[in-house]
Design a protein around this motif. Structure first.
Motif, PDB file in Angstrom:
ATOM      1  N   MET A 151      58.665 -10.860  57.572  1.00 57.11           N
ATOM      2  CA  MET A 151      58.179 -11.799  56.545  1.00 57.11           C
ATOM      3  C   MET A 151      56.656 -11.805  56.492  1.00 57.11           C
ATOM      4  SD  MET A 151      60.602 -15.080  56.252  1.00 57.11           S
ATOM      5  CE  MET A 151      60.543 -15.676  57.897  1.00 57.11           C
ATOM      6  N   ARG A 190      65.393 -24.241  49.758  1.00 61.08           N
ATOM      7  CA  ARG A 190      64.562 -23.044  49.868  1.00 61.08           C
ATOM      8  C   ARG A 190      65.262 -21.846  49.213  1.00 61.08           C
ATOM      9  NH1 ARG A 190      63.750 -19.904  55.437  1.00 61.08           N
ATOM     10  NH2 ARG A 190      61.498 -19.866  55.497  1.00 61.08           N
ATOM     11  N   TRP A 225      55.800 -22.592  61.746  1.00 60.47           N
ATOM     12  CA  TRP A 225      56.322 -21.256  61.513  1.00 60.47           C
ATOM     13  C   TRP A 225      55.749 -20.630  60.241  1.00 60.47           C
ATOM     14  CZ3 TRP A 225      62.326 -21.396  62.703  1.00 60.47           C
ATOM     15  CH2 TRP A 225      62.491 -21.509  64.093  1.00 60.47           C
ATOM     16  N   MET A 271      67.044 -25.804  53.995  1.00 62.56           N
ATOM     17  CA  MET A 271      67.290 -24.376  53.779  1.00 62.56           C
ATOM     18  C   MET A 271      67.964 -24.126  52.432  1.00 62.56           C
ATOM     19  SD  MET A 271      66.132 -22.677  56.380  1.00 62.56           S
ATOM     20  CE  MET A 271      66.970 -21.152  56.794  1.00 62.56           C
ATOM     21  N   GLU A 282      70.981 -15.017  52.867  1.00 55.92           N
ATOM     22  CA  GLU A 282      70.272 -15.080  51.590  1.00 55.92           C
ATOM     23  C   GLU A 282      70.761 -13.971  50.654  1.00 55.92           C
ATOM     24  OE1 GLU A 282      66.181 -16.937  53.528  1.00 55.92           O
ATOM     25  OE2 GLU A 282      66.409 -14.772  53.433  1.00 55.92           O
ATOM     26  N   CYS A 290      63.772 -11.109  54.207  1.00 59.32           N
ATOM     27  CA  CYS A 290      63.609 -10.210  55.344  1.00 59.32           C
ATOM     28  C   CYS A 290      63.525 -10.983  56.648  1.00 59.32           C
ATOM     29  CB  CYS A 290      62.407  -9.299  55.161  1.00 59.32           C
ATOM     30  SG  CYS A 290      60.854 -10.164  55.003  1.00 59.32           S
ATOM     31  N   ALA A 291      63.429 -10.237  57.740  1.00 54.71           N
ATOM     32  CA  ALA A 291      63.566 -10.807  59.076  1.00 54.71           C
ATOM     33  C   ALA A 291      62.355 -11.625  59.504  1.00 54.71           C
ATOM     34  CB  ALA A 291      63.775  -9.678  60.077  1.00 54.71           C
ATOM     35  N   SER A 292      62.640 -12.589  60.358  1.00 51.62           N
ATOM     36  CA  SER A 292      61.568 -13.344  61.013  1.00 51.62           C
ATOM     37  C   SER A 292      61.142 -12.643  62.309  1.00 51.62           C
ATOM     38  CB  SER A 292      62.040 -14.764  61.309  1.00 51.62           C
ATOM     39  OG  SER A 292      63.227 -14.729  62.093  1.00 51.62           O
ATOM     40  N   GLY A 317      67.137  -7.376  58.401  1.00 56.55           N
ATOM     41  CA  GLY A 317      66.982  -8.697  58.987  1.00 56.55           C
ATOM     42  C   GLY A 317      68.230  -9.115  59.718  1.00 56.55           C
ATOM     43  N   GLY A 318      68.226 -10.348  60.168  1.00 56.79           N
ATOM     44  CA  GLY A 318      69.348 -10.908  60.912  1.00 56.79           C
ATOM     45  C   GLY A 318      70.180 -11.830  60.037  1.00 56.79           C
ATOM     46  N   SER A 319      70.753 -12.846  60.664  1.00 55.64           N
ATOM     47  CA  SER A 319      71.691 -13.714  59.944  1.00 55.64           C
ATOM     48  C   SER A 319      71.045 -14.398  58.743  1.00 55.64           C
ATOM     49  CB  SER A 319      72.262 -14.763  60.901  1.00 55.64           C
ATOM     50  OG  SER A 319      71.206 -15.485  61.487  1.00 55.64           O
ATOM     51  N   GLY A 320      69.776 -14.801  58.892  1.00 52.09           N
ATOM     52  CA  GLY A 320      69.104 -15.501  57.785  1.00 52.09           C
ATOM     53  C   GLY A 320      68.967 -14.611  56.562  1.00 52.09           C
ATOM     54  N   THR A 321      68.525 -13.398  56.789  1.00 54.26           N
ATOM     55  CA  THR A 321      68.368 -12.431  55.699  1.00 54.26           C
ATOM     56  C   THR A 321      69.715 -12.147  55.045  1.00 54.26           C
ATOM     57  OG1 THR A 321      66.521 -11.425  56.853  1.00 54.26           O
ATOM     58  CG2 THR A 321      67.604 -10.074  55.163  1.00 54.26           C
ATOM     59  N   MET A 357      60.296 -26.349  59.439  1.00 55.98           N
ATOM     60  CA  MET A 357      59.618 -25.139  59.936  1.00 55.98           C
ATOM     61  C   MET A 357      58.106 -25.339  59.976  1.00 55.98           C
ATOM     62  SD  MET A 357      61.607 -21.875  58.422  1.00 55.98           S
ATOM     63  CE  MET A 357      63.361 -21.636  58.687  1.00 55.98           C
TER      64      MET A 357
HETATM   65  P1  AMP Z   1      66.517 -13.572  60.112  1.00 51.92           P
HETATM   66  O1  AMP Z   1      66.781 -12.475  59.143  1.00 51.92           O
HETATM   67  O2  AMP Z   1      67.743 -14.015  60.857  1.00 51.92           O
HETATM   68  O3  AMP Z   1      65.320 -13.377  60.974  1.00 51.92           O
HETATM   69  O4  AMP Z   1      66.241 -14.823  59.261  1.00 51.92           O
HETATM   70  C1  AMP Z   1      65.242 -14.956  58.423  1.00 51.92           C
HETATM   71  C2  AMP Z   1      65.361 -16.389  58.039  1.00 51.92           C
HETATM   72  O5  AMP Z   1      65.287 -17.288  59.177  1.00 51.92           O
HETATM   73  C3  AMP Z   1      64.338 -16.863  57.153  1.00 51.92           C
HETATM   74  O6  AMP Z   1      64.939 -17.725  56.239  1.00 51.92           O
HETATM   75  C4  AMP Z   1      63.360 -17.547  58.082  1.00 51.92           C
HETATM   76  O7  AMP Z   1      62.613 -18.491  57.431  1.00 51.92           O
HETATM   77  C5  AMP Z   1      64.165 -18.127  59.153  1.00 51.92           C
HETATM   78  N1  AMP Z   1      63.531 -18.113  60.487  1.00 51.92           N
HETATM   79  C6  AMP Z   1      64.203 -18.004  61.630  1.00 51.92           C
HETATM   80  N2  AMP Z   1      63.369 -18.007  62.683  1.00 51.92           N
HETATM   81  C7  AMP Z   1      62.140 -18.099  62.227  1.00 51.92           C
HETATM   82  C8  AMP Z   1      60.823 -18.151  62.815  1.00 51.92           C
HETATM   83  N3  AMP Z   1      60.618 -18.088  64.142  1.00 51.92           N
HETATM   84  N4  AMP Z   1      59.779 -18.217  61.979  1.00 51.92           N
HETATM   85  C9  AMP Z   1      59.981 -18.263  60.653  1.00 51.92           C
HETATM   86  N5  AMP Z   1      61.164 -18.243  60.053  1.00 51.92           N
HETATM   87  C10 AMP Z   1      62.236 -18.166  60.805  1.00 51.92           C
END
Ligand code: AMP
Length: 192
Positions: free
Chosen positions: A45, A89, A72, A86, A112, A7-9, A105-109, A67
């Motif tokens: 998260m 992880r 973080w 990453m 994954e 999920c999103a950060s 979430g965004g690109s990270g979510t 991180m």
């Molecule tokens: P997103 O969905 O793009 O917010 O991405 C979530 C992913 O980005 C997770 O793998 C997070 O661990 C990582 N991430 C990006 N920015 C942060 C932040 N400020 N704090 C913690 N995790 C972050």
């Protein structure tokens, strides 16, 4: 059960995202499930972790060293696994999980989530992948993935690799109702 949550950060634009994330964490903990997630202390998260911890649940955070260096991580986690990058992880989050749940979430979510879907297509992951469709967030993605089938970049069977649920209360029943993915998935991984 060990449940991997992506999920999103960030919190997102609407408070409903954070409320839903908290409620999901609480629901998983009440069911006795261990929540495995990225270990972050912000955004959805943090809300998932806080929800699970509020019910005395077990929460495992897996976070890269860089991180931790910028603090973080979630400060309240008894189980925080520190990994080098990453890739490690993502591997540790998914390996050994009984199901994956993706919240908005965004690109990270999304990265994954797509890794899990891709590994499932290749018969390297066999468990349910559930998209929590708060505010219909995942409907456009679901449609787009249908387009990959219509345009013959994936097979019809492949849309069964994931499923959308609209409410937190539907998540565990959907996990239980989802059959294990095909052992012979490699036989139809390519487009016929
Ligand atoms: P997103 O969905 O793009 O917010 O991405 C979530 C992913 O980005 C997770 O793998 C997070 O661990 C990582 N991430 C990006 N920015 C942060 C932040 N400020 N704090 C913690 N995790 C972050």
């Amino acid at each position: 059960m060990r449940i991997c949550v992506y999920c999103a950060s960030s919190d997102g634009a609407d408070p409903i995202y954070k409320e839903t994330a908290f409620r999901l964490g609480a629901t998983l903990a009440e069911a006795g499930a261990t929540v495995v997630y990225g270990g972050g202390g912000k955004g959805l998260m943090a809300a998932v972790a806080d929800g699970a911890l509020s019910k005395g649940g077990e929460v495992i955070g897996i976070i890269p060293r860089f991180m931790i260096e910028v603090e973080w991580q979630h400060p309240g986690l008894a189980n925080l696994e520190i990994v080098e990058d990453m890739r490690e992880r993502k591997h540790r989050l998914l390996t050994g999980s009984d199901a994956v749940i993706a919240l908005p979430g965004g690109s990270g979510t999304l990265e994954e989530l797509f890794e899990a879907i891709t590994l499932k297509r290749l018969a390297l992951y066999f468990n349910p992948i559930i998209l929590l469709n708060t505010k219909n967030f995942y409907a456009p993605l679901h449609r787009f993935m249908q387009q990959t089938v219509d345009e013959r970049f994936m097979n019809r069977e492949h849309v069964d690799m994931w499923s959308l649920v609209d409410d937190v209360d539907d998540v565990l029943p959907r996990i239980r109702a989802t059959p294990r993915w095909h052992e012979d998935a490699r036989s139809f991984a390519g487009v016929r």
